[in-house]
Design an enzyme around this catalytic site. Sequence first.
Site, PDB file in Angstrom:
ATOM      1  N   SER A 245     101.221   0.487  -1.743  1.00 13.06           N
ATOM      2  CA  SER A 245     102.376   0.273  -2.626  1.00 13.06           C
ATOM      3  C   SER A 245     102.001  -0.531  -3.861  1.00 13.06           C
ATOM      4  O   SER A 245     102.523  -0.295  -4.949  1.00 13.06           O
ATOM      5  CB  SER A 245     103.505  -0.434  -1.869  1.00 13.06           C
ATOM      6  OG  SER A 245     104.057   0.415  -0.896  1.00 13.06           O
TER       7      SER A 245
ATOM      8  N   ALA B 263      98.609  -1.528   5.386  1.00 13.42           N
ATOM      9  CA  ALA B 263      98.375  -0.269   4.668  1.00 13.42           C
ATOM     10  C   ALA B 263      99.447  -0.036   3.606  1.00 13.42           C
ATOM     11  O   ALA B 263      99.139   0.314   2.458  1.00 13.42           O
ATOM     12  CB  ALA B 263      98.349   0.902   5.652  1.00 13.42           C
ATOM     13  N   GLU B 264     100.707  -0.249   3.961  1.00 18.28           N
ATOM     14  CA  GLU B 264     101.780  -0.007   2.994  1.00 18.28           C
ATOM     15  C   GLU B 264     101.750  -1.028   1.863  1.00 18.28           C
ATOM     16  O   GLU B 264     102.000  -0.694   0.709  1.00 18.28           O
ATOM     17  CB  GLU B 264     103.156   0.005   3.655  1.00 18.28           C
ATOM     18  CG  GLU B 264     104.249   0.325   2.658  1.00 18.28           C
ATOM     19  CD  GLU B 264     105.454   1.024   3.240  1.00 18.28           C
ATOM     20  OE1 GLU B 264     106.383   1.277   2.449  1.00 18.28           O
ATOM     21  OE2 GLU B 264     105.481   1.313   4.433  1.00 18.28           O
ATOM     22  N   GLN B 265     101.402  -2.258   2.162  1.00 21.48           N
ATOM     23  CA  GLN B 265     101.325  -3.287   1.122  1.00 21.48           C
ATOM     24  C   GLN B 265     100.274  -2.931   0.081  1.00 21.48           C
ATOM     25  O   GLN B 265     100.530  -2.995  -1.122  1.00 21.48           O
ATOM     26  CB  GLN B 265     100.997  -4.649   1.749  1.00 21.48           C
ATOM     27  CG  GLN B 265     101.060  -5.788   0.777  1.00 21.48           C
ATOM     28  CD  GLN B 265     102.477  -6.117   0.365  1.00 21.48           C
ATOM     29  OE1 GLN B 265     103.358  -6.248   1.211  1.00 21.48           O
ATOM     30  NE2 GLN B 265     102.725  -6.238  -0.920  1.00 21.48           N
TER      31      GLN B 265
END
Length: 131
Positions: A55, A50-52
């Site tokens: 971001s 999710a963060e990859q």
Amino acid sequence: MTNLPLGPLAEKMGISIVSIDEGSGYATMPVEGNTQPFGLLHGGANAVLAEQLGSAMAYLHAQPDSIAVGIEISISHHRSVTAGLVHAHAHAISRGRTLASYHIEISDDANQRLATARLTCMIRPRRESPR
């Protein structure tokens, strides 16, 4: 598909960004190699996926004069998976001058929701690195 800098963690986890722009994105990650000791997909792997993706979307939004850094992520895990790919679909909630927020849904190959995440990134001016 993209020339975005993914970094060694994303590469190690097998994350692939399939499609992306400032407002939406799609990425995949294999379950194999990203499990906890009981054979289930690790919840932290969902968070990294999710963060990859979020971001990377914030990085595109911040270009060319700024960078984006994650400052908050929350994730709810709804069900487990033991094999196949997981699929992350993200869309922008807000893209401002200093903050950008994203909603990310992660599902399995049968399109059953595994997790729901929200990521907030701070947009900061790009600085020259010290020489």
